[in-house]
Write an enzyme that holds these catalytic residues in place. Sequence first.
Site, PDB file in Angstrom:
ATOM      1  N   CYS A   1      -5.210  12.627  12.555  1.00 21.00           N
ATOM      2  CA  CYS A   1      -5.440  11.178  12.812  1.00 21.00           C
ATOM      3  C   CYS A   1      -5.904  10.362  14.275  1.00 21.00           C
ATOM      4  O   CYS A   1      -5.106  10.985  15.222  1.00 21.00           O
ATOM      5  CB  CYS A   1      -4.889  10.578  11.289  1.00 21.00           C
ATOM      6  SG  CYS A   1      -3.762   9.318  11.646  1.00 21.00           S
TER       7      CYS A   1
ATOM      8  N   LYS B   1       1.219  -1.197  -0.081  1.00 24.23           N
ATOM      9  CA  LYS B   1       0.327   0.068   0.531  1.00 24.23           C
ATOM     10  C   LYS B   1       0.519   1.714   0.091  1.00 24.23           C
ATOM     11  O   LYS B   1       0.435   2.104  -0.648  1.00 24.23           O
ATOM     12  CB  LYS B   1      -0.833   0.316   1.072  1.00 24.23           C
ATOM     13  CG  LYS B   1      -1.707   1.436   1.431  1.00 24.23           C
ATOM     14  CD  LYS B   1      -2.384   1.473   2.719  1.00 24.23           C
ATOM     15  CE  LYS B   1      -1.843   1.368   4.224  1.00 24.23           C
ATOM     16  NZ  LYS B   1      -1.266   3.016   4.317  1.00 24.23           N
ATOM     17  N   ASN B   2       1.933   1.305   0.674  1.00 29.82           N
ATOM     18  CA  ASN B   2       2.935   2.750   1.188  1.00 29.82           C
ATOM     19  C   ASN B   2       3.886   2.738  -0.472  1.00 29.82           C
ATOM     20  O   ASN B   2       4.280   3.200  -0.080  1.00 29.82           O
ATOM     21  CB  ASN B   2       3.091   2.510   2.202  1.00 29.82           C
ATOM     22  CG  ASN B   2       2.303   2.309   3.395  1.00 29.82           C
ATOM     23  OD1 ASN B   2       1.423   2.616   3.371  1.00 29.82           O
ATOM     24  ND2 ASN B   2       2.761   2.282   4.570  1.00 29.82           N
TER      25      ASN B   2
ATOM     26  N   ARG C   1      -8.447  -0.914   4.535  1.00 26.85           N
ATOM     27  CA  ARG C   1      -7.837   0.534   3.901  1.00 26.85           C
ATOM     28  C   ARG C   1      -6.534  -0.379   4.137  1.00 26.85           C
ATOM     29  O   ARG C   1      -5.987   0.340   2.326  1.00 26.85           O
ATOM     30  CB  ARG C   1      -7.774   1.371   5.054  1.00 26.85           C
ATOM     31  CG  ARG C   1      -9.093   2.514   5.068  1.00 26.85           C
ATOM     32  CD  ARG C   1      -8.133   3.278   6.344  1.00 26.85           C
ATOM     33  NE  ARG C   1      -7.176   4.350   5.586  1.00 26.85           N
ATOM     34  CZ  ARG C   1      -6.836   5.128   5.595  1.00 26.85           C
ATOM     35  NH1 ARG C   1      -7.637   5.945   6.948  1.00 26.85           N
ATOM     36  NH2 ARG C   1      -6.070   6.116   5.004  1.00 26.85           N
TER      37      ARG C   1
ATOM     38  N   ASP D   1       4.589   0.259  11.946  1.00 28.39           N
ATOM     39  CA  ASP D   1       3.379  -0.330  11.304  1.00 28.39           C
ATOM     40  C   ASP D   1       3.040  -1.967  11.847  1.00 28.39           C
ATOM     41  O   ASP D   1       2.280  -2.080  11.738  1.00 28.39           O
ATOM     42  CB  ASP D   1       3.220  -0.718   9.896  1.00 28.39           C
ATOM     43  CG  ASP D   1       3.522   0.900   9.568  1.00 28.39           C
ATOM     44  OD1 ASP D   1       3.418   1.355   7.964  1.00 28.39           O
ATOM     45  OD2 ASP D   1       2.798   2.078  10.086  1.00 28.39           O
TER      46      ASP D   1
HETATM   47  C1  EPZ Z   1       3.940   6.546   6.062  1.00 22.23           C
HETATM   48  O1  EPZ Z   1       3.301   7.744   7.284  1.00 22.23           O
HETATM   49  C2  EPZ Z   1       2.979   5.279   6.273  1.00 22.23           C
HETATM   50  N1  EPZ Z   1       2.170   5.921   5.198  1.00 22.23           N
HETATM   51  C3  EPZ Z   1       2.256   5.067   7.454  1.00 22.23           C
HETATM   52  O2  EPZ Z   1       2.264   4.075   7.730  1.00 22.23           O
HETATM   53  C4  EPZ Z   1       3.774   4.755   8.646  1.00 22.23           C
HETATM   54  O3  EPZ Z   1       3.484   4.249   9.574  1.00 22.23           O
HETATM   55  C5  EPZ Z   1       4.748   5.824   9.199  1.00 22.23           C
HETATM   56  O4  EPZ Z   1       5.341   6.091   7.424  1.00 22.23           O
HETATM   57  C6  EPZ Z   1       6.019   6.163   9.683  1.00 22.23           C
HETATM   58  O5  EPZ Z   1       6.835   4.694   8.870  1.00 22.23           O
HETATM   59  C7  EPZ Z   1       2.242   5.853   4.117  1.00 22.23           C
HETATM   60  O6  EPZ Z   1       3.671   5.825   3.797  1.00 22.23           O
HETATM   61  C8  EPZ Z   1       1.094   6.214   3.466  1.00 22.23           C
HETATM   62  P1  EPZ Z   1       5.829   9.947   8.581  1.00 22.23           P
HETATM   63  P2  EPZ Z   1       4.111   9.646   7.281  1.00 22.23           P
HETATM   64  O7  EPZ Z   1       6.285  10.944   7.752  1.00 22.23           O
HETATM   65  O8  EPZ Z   1       5.333   9.107   5.877  1.00 22.23           O
HETATM   66  C9  EPZ Z   1       6.241  13.405  12.006  1.00 22.23           C
HETATM   67  C10 EPZ Z   1       0.070   3.014   7.578  1.00 22.23           C
HETATM   68  O9  EPZ Z   1      -0.614   2.035   8.611  1.00 22.23           O
HETATM   69  N2  EPZ Z   1       6.175  14.389  10.698  1.00 22.23           N
HETATM   70  O10 EPZ Z   1       7.277   8.935   7.989  1.00 22.23           O
HETATM   71  O11 EPZ Z   1       2.339  10.300   7.456  1.00 22.23           O
HETATM   72  C11 EPZ Z   1       4.948  12.245  12.137  1.00 22.23           C
HETATM   73  O12 EPZ Z   1       4.084  13.238  12.397  1.00 22.23           O
HETATM   74  C12 EPZ Z   1       1.087   3.441   7.658  1.00 22.23           C
HETATM   75  O13 EPZ Z   1       0.496   1.955   7.301  1.00 22.23           O
HETATM   76  C13 EPZ Z   1       6.237  15.632  11.352  1.00 22.23           C
HETATM   77  O14 EPZ Z   1       6.038  16.046  12.491  1.00 22.23           O
HETATM   78  O15 EPZ Z   1       4.272   9.006   8.488  1.00 22.23           O
HETATM   79  C14 EPZ Z   1       5.423  11.377  12.796  1.00 22.23           C
HETATM   80  O16 EPZ Z   1       6.154  11.524  13.937  1.00 22.23           O
HETATM   81  C15 EPZ Z   1       0.663   4.556   9.217  1.00 22.23           C
HETATM   82  N3  EPZ Z   1       5.858  16.226  10.210  1.00 22.23           N
HETATM   83  C16 EPZ Z   1       6.923  10.744  12.219  1.00 22.23           C
HETATM   84  O17 EPZ Z   1       7.157  12.572  11.767  1.00 22.23           O
HETATM   85  C17 EPZ Z   1       6.558  15.785   9.509  1.00 22.23           C
HETATM   86  O18 EPZ Z   1       5.953  17.284   8.433  1.00 22.23           O
HETATM   87  C18 EPZ Z   1       6.387  10.038  11.522  1.00 22.23           C
HETATM   88  O19 EPZ Z   1       5.988  10.724  10.395  1.00 22.23           O
HETATM   89  C19 EPZ Z   1       6.118  14.749   8.805  1.00 22.23           C
HETATM   90  C20 EPZ Z   1       6.231  13.854  10.069  1.00 22.23           C
END
Ligand code: EPZ
Length: 417
Positions: free
Chosen positions: A117, A23-24, A397, A305
């Site tokens: 979320c 998915k990701n 999802r 995850d």
């Molecule tokens: C990706 O989400 C994945 N989704 C998530 O999978 C996964 O849990 C996550 O990476 C971590 O591996 C997709 O790839 C579509 P991050 P993403 O940006 O990119 C903070 C699932 O279950 N952050 O790596 O949204 C954020 O709040 C989903 O398949 C900021 O503060 O995660 C988090 O605490 C859930 N500012 C941390 O960084 C930003 O601009 C990591 O988030 C971006 C992120």
Amino acid sequence: MPARLEIEGGIPLKGTVKVSAAKNAALPALAAALLTAEPLVFPNLPDLQDVRTMIRLLQTLGATIDRDGARVTVRVARVMKDEAAYELVSTMRASVLVLGPLVARHGSARVALPGGCAIGVRPIDQHLKGLARLGAEIAIENGYVVARASRLRGASIAPDMVTVTGTENLMMAAALAQGTTIIENAAREPEVSDLAALLNAMGARISGAGTARIEIEGVPTLGGATHRIVPDRIEAGTLIVAGAITRGDVTVSDLVPEHLEAVLAKLDECGVAIEVGPTWVRVRGPERPRPADVVTSPFPGFATDMQAQLMTLLALADGSSRVTETIFENRFMHAAELVRLGARIETEGSTAIIRGVPYYQGAQVMASDLRASAALVLAGLAARGRTEVARVYHLDRGYERMETKLAGLGARIDRRT
Ligand code: EPZ
């Protein structure tokens, strides 16, 4: 009443199951179609709710879609609209992945701020800072990000923390920028590498994907490509835990073992018998797992995850375990539901202490987010008696026909609407 799953637990799973495409990786790959007027062909796109949402979003932006079974062709001959509306973005945060490509290809984008979320606030400030570094003008108006750039310019970017979609958004934007971009502190997830492979097949010049330093030499235009999406390491890990927690004997195939090293090492520590082939893993579950401590971290560390799924196994261990979630601030919602099934879990901030119990007792439980719902299904497979998992749309999802795959391994699991 939303669909739910009914599970008769206690049956050891046996047999072989294939993993679907990730998915990701599929979500950023679809967004990459915005970067070119030529078609992108995906022979193995997974049939998931989030993939359908992303396709619908691309269609509102001007994409045409052709389906031939699992083979999907996406083409954005012209960008007809540059707005990703709140209705869509609020149902799927990954919609933010259209931001970088729209600014790079079209020169402007209006993308609703995703909002929080279930698992956390999940801001996109790093995405916006990076785009500004590339020369985009960014404003926040009425809950929307408004971004404009006549031509993006290469720059050096260093996000404050590892962000997967942030790295992906910036890599896609930089692919069409004038000059070279360096992303330091880049995410190393396999899905980032898979996107880089697709972009390079489209004519981009990206090196270093999979490391913390990615170099993107901008090119004036990108072309079409055919790309097989990488297998879903999280679905693979979830199915492996299903074999372990039911004391089964399961072979999970069509996976990339290198993407699961941290998970397999942890399961080995729990006394799960793991045999690794070139594209498969055979798992045999112990009578009772051993306890283990785990701290989630960006790839190649233990994936956040997979945290809920591992906690579900640890709840049956013959001892106490500690789980520390370092990526998201509220990703223990499955704990309260596991407690309803008989687990003994106490959470304190980003740490959960799990005192193992000998068995789960079936009960009615409710899913709260994608991976929590997977964890509840795993617990139901192991539990004595019947478990009913409500709000299973969370599961849909990110998992393609999960109950069909589990039933194929002997599970007694039915979807009730
Ligand atoms: C990706 O989400 C994945 N989704 C998530 O999978 C996964 O849990 C996550 O990476 C971590 O591996 C997709 O790839 C579509 P991050 P993403 O940006 O990119 C903070 C699932 O279950 N952050 O790596 O949204 C954020 O709040 C989903 O398949 C900021 O503060 O995660 C988090 O605490 C859930 N500012 C941390 O960084 C930003 O601009 C990591 O988030 C971006 C992120």
